[in-house]
Design a protein around this motif. Structure first.
Motif, short mmCIF file in Angstrom:
data_model
loop_
_atom_site.label_atom_id
_atom_site.label_comp_id
_atom_site.label_asym_id
_atom_site.label_seq_id
_atom_site.Cartn_x
_atom_site.Cartn_y
_atom_site.Cartn_z
N LEU A 92 -10.19 -1.25 1.72
CA LEU A 92 -8.83 -1.74 1.81
C LEU A 92 -8.12 -1.01 2.94
N TYR A 94 -5.35 0.25 2.86
CA TYR A 94 -4.78 1.46 2.25
C TYR A 94 -5.80 2.59 2.21
N ASP A 111 1.27 10.30 -1.02
CA ASP A 111 1.66 8.91 -1.32
C ASP A 111 2.86 8.48 -0.48
N GLU A 115 2.91 5.61 2.40
CA GLU A 115 3.89 4.52 2.21
C GLU A 115 4.77 4.40 3.46
N ALA A 124 2.88 -3.17 5.32
CA ALA A 124 2.71 -2.89 3.89
C ALA A 124 2.05 -4.07 3.17
N HIS A 125 2.30 -5.29 3.68
CA HIS A 125 1.73 -6.46 3.02
C HIS A 125 0.21 -6.54 3.21
N ALA A 127 -1.71 -3.75 2.98
CA ALA A 127 -2.29 -2.51 2.45
C ALA A 127 -3.45 -2.76 1.48
N LEU A 128 -3.30 -3.75 0.62
CA LEU A 128 -4.34 -3.93 -0.40
C LEU A 128 -5.32 -5.04 -0.05
N SER B 2 6.79 -6.35 1.68
CA SER B 2 6.27 -7.60 1.14
C SER B 2 6.78 -7.83 -0.28
N SER B 5 4.93 -5.69 -2.92
CA SER B 5 5.27 -4.28 -3.10
C SER B 5 6.66 -4.13 -3.72
N SER B 10 5.65 1.15 -5.53
CA SER B 10 5.10 1.68 -4.28
C SER B 10 3.66 1.24 -4.08
N LEU B 11 3.22 1.40 -2.84
CA LEU B 11 1.83 1.07 -2.51
C LEU B 11 0.88 1.94 -3.32
N ALA B 12 1.28 3.21 -3.51
CA ALA B 12 0.42 4.11 -4.27
C ALA B 12 0.21 3.58 -5.69
N GLN B 14 0.45 0.41 -6.63
CA GLN B 14 -0.39 -0.78 -6.56
C GLN B 14 -1.86 -0.39 -6.41
N TYR B 15 -2.08 0.64 -5.60
CA TYR B 15 -3.46 1.09 -5.38
C TYR B 15 -4.03 1.67 -6.67
N ARG B 16 -3.19 2.39 -7.39
CA ARG B 16 -3.67 2.96 -8.67
C ARG B 16 -4.09 1.85 -9.64
N TYR B 18 -5.17 -1.06 -8.80
CA TYR B 18 -6.43 -1.57 -8.26
C TYR B 18 -7.59 -0.68 -8.68
#
Lengths: 253, 354
Positions: A92, A94, A111, A115, A124-125, A127-128, B2, B5, B10-12, B14-16, B18
């Motif tokens: 990913l 990220y 984190d 971010e 950011a869109h 990231a995953l 986005s 998010s 946070s992205l963190a 979301q990643y967690r 995942y």
């Protein structure tokens, strides 16, 4: 506290690509454009500094010779964004950024730092998403994020905007400029886009056939004579109606 | 920012989320392996109820001696070996694909398996008993030596060809033909007993598994897995881009060489006792990549578990296709693996037409 480059020589086998690059010490907070035609030795130069090619001569950052840096020092100090990026990875975006930050930034602030970089580069869109689903330009942005997240002292950017549209080119250069100004880092930027260099860089190094043809401010270096010699074009720098210097190419020589 | 998010923090975070999905998937794979192993244990010509089976595993003395022998000397080594060899090949395949940056790499497709067969055949036909090492250890040592040699040849070729995926694959296939021909020569000079052993090797079968061999495979596999996991960070960085990894201080050459030594070791030891079992090392990493992703901490475990599950399932199938007869498991994996391999080549070619 600066980047010192003296008598840098790099060869591929017996063929010498760079034959003695000498530059005045580059101060922290400088964004330096490396210009020159294809094959002038720009990428080789940057690869040498990034640790991908061995070089002779002195290349030191804050008195530490780049070639002698250990892994931690490299990770911390050098942010290299290569020209070509791998396509097939299922990592990913990220994870690409996180893997670079992981052993460098303590867990508590990691984190937030990641971010912040994703938000600042406006990706950011992505990231995953796995890397293989991203376009060339998007991968370039992620690769840049992987460098920026570490706040390196030295950025080595090999055409970081080559796959980006106009909007993204401006965004990326703006982000690099901000980073260099705020962190007091030094950036060497290879680009074929002279207008971007004119707009954002403090200094220009014009390479020709493995040697420095001119070095200094953009307006001093990019004279019609130097442009003719380095790029084989009849060209001149003029100011546009808004006062920005731009290059106008009249013809190929 | 986005929409995603904004909605999920946070992205963190979301990643967690995942990552927790990944952990659940890894757990499911482990559960799948346990179930498959139990089913594999229950399958066989003589009928054993699950009750007897569990009793026999828990307190062997409570069962008649015949059933004890069936469980402990036949079925358990057979079923365990399937899981262990599958896990070893899954790990080897995943590491090889990363080290060579080649999605079509696996110990089998690049001839490392054939090299192991060649080494084992040498150990079978030529009498090295004077060295004072039993054949249980000589086979894997010889297999390892030749597997290692082949891995390095492939690495050298990959470096000199600039890592072109197709060229390296073609070279691997050429190597495989060459090694198979040499095995043919050895077969020609072998006596009847030796010939039978070599043929058994080339077909890939769990029939000669015993607990001692299973323990050897388990020890080598566990060691290699632990070392691999220690390198998982470097390997993740390598996957994010070779040049970036190198600029961040990763010694890519050294990483490749040590990885390939590990791949050769784990492959050779796994195959030393069961013979050539193909395609697990190719298929498992692809499935793992699809469901787990490529962060190597998870990917290596995922590919290991996928390999174990696949070979355990293949073991069940090998007993079930013809009632009363156990087919060599290598045949099953080849029959399932070849279409998969062709599909991969097709997909790869479509993605990178050149």
């Amino acid at each position: 506290m600066s980047l010192l480059l003296q008598n840098i020589r790099i060869a591929y086998g017996k063929k010498e690509i760079l034959s003695g690059i000498n530059l005045d010490p580059i101060k922290p907070g400088s964004l330096v454009a490396l210009l020159g035609q294809n094959g002038a030795g720009k990428s080789t130069f940057v690869k040498g500094l990034a640790g991908l090619k061995s070089y002779q001569g002195t290349a030191s950052l804050d008195d530490i010779e780049l070639a002698n840096m250990d892994q931690h020092q490299r990770l911390k100090n050098i942010g290299y964004v290569p020209q070509s990026l791998p396509q097939g990875s299922s990592l990913l975006a990220y994870e690409v950024v996180k893997s670079a930050a992981a052993s460098l930034i303590d867990k508590a602030s990691q984190d937030d730092r990641i971010e912040d970089v994703f938000q600042r580069l406006k990706i950011a869109h992505l990231a995953l998403l796995p890397m293989h689903k991203l376009s060339g330009g998007q991968r370039q942005m992620v690769s840049l994020a992987q460098a920026i997240v570490r706040k390196p002292k030295l950025y080595l950017l090999d055409e970081p905007t080559s796959a980006l549209d106009l909007n993204w080119q401006m965004q990326v250069l703006k982000a690099i400029r901000e980073e260099v100004d705020q962190q007091g880092s030094t950036a060497l930027l290879i680009s074929h886009d002279i207008n971007l260099a004119l707009r954002y860089c403090d200094q220009v190094v014009l390479l020709n056939q493995g040697k420095v043809l001119a070095n200094g401010t953009a307006l001093d270096c990019l004279t019609p004579e130097n442009l003719a010699q380095a790029y084989k074009v009849d060209a001149r720098i003029e100011r546009c109606s808004k006062g920005h210097p731009i290059i106008l190419v009249d013809s190929a020589l | 920012m986005s929409k995603l998010s904004k909605n999920n923090g946070s992205l963190a975070n979301q990643y967690r989320q995942y990552m927790s999905t990944r952990l659940i998937l890894l757990t499911l794979l482990a559960v799948g392996i346990t179930l498959s192993l139990l089913y594999d244990l229950s399958e066989g010509p003589s009928s054993l109820s699950y009750g007897d089976l569990i009793k026999g595993l828990w307190s062997p003395e409570s069962l008649p001696i015949a059933q004890q022998v069936i469980i402990w000397d036949i079925r358990l080594p057979y079923a365990l070996m399937a899981v262990l060899v599958g896990a070893s090949l899954g790990l080897a395949g995943a590491e090889m694909q990363t080290a060579l940056n080649n999605p079509l790499a696996s110990p089998f497709t690049l001839g490392v398996g054939s090299a192991a067969t060649f080494g084992a055949s040498l150990a079978i036909v030529f009498d090295f008993s004077s060295i004072g090492i039993s054949q249980t250890y000589l086979l894997p040592i010889f297999a390892f030596f030749f597997a290692c040699l082949t891995s390095f040849i492939i690495l050298g070729v990959a470096n000199s060809l600039g890592g072109s995926i197709q060229s390296v694959l073609l070279f691997g296939i050429a190597l495989m033909f060459g090694l198979n021909a040499m095995v043919g020569v050895i077969q020609f000079v072998a006596d009847e007993g030796q010939l039978q052993q070599i043929v058994f090797w080339t077909m890939g079968s769990l029939a000669r598994a015993d607990l001692e061999k299973a323990i050897i495979v388990a020890v080598v596999f566990t060691l290699c897995l632990l070392i691999s996991l220690r390198h998982s960070w470097s390997m993740t960085l390598l996957r994010s881009g070779e040049e970036q990894a190198q600029s961040m201080g990763i010694n890519v050459k050294k990483l490749r060489v040590t990885t390939l030594v590990r791949v050769s070791l784990v492959t050779a030891v796994a195959l030393a006792f069961v013979g050539e079992i193909g395609f697990i090392g190719l298929v498992a990493p692809h499935i793992a990549r699809m469901i787990i992703g490529e962060s190597h901490r998870f990917f290596l475990l995922g590919s290991t578990l996928c390999g174990a599950l696949l070979l355990s399932l293949a073991s069940i199938v090998s007993k079930g296709v013809i009632p009363g007869l156990v087919l060599p498991i290598g045949m099953i994996t080849a029959l399932v693996g070849i279409p998969f391999f062709i599909a991969l080549i097709y997909q790869h070619q479509k993605r990178n037409p050149s």
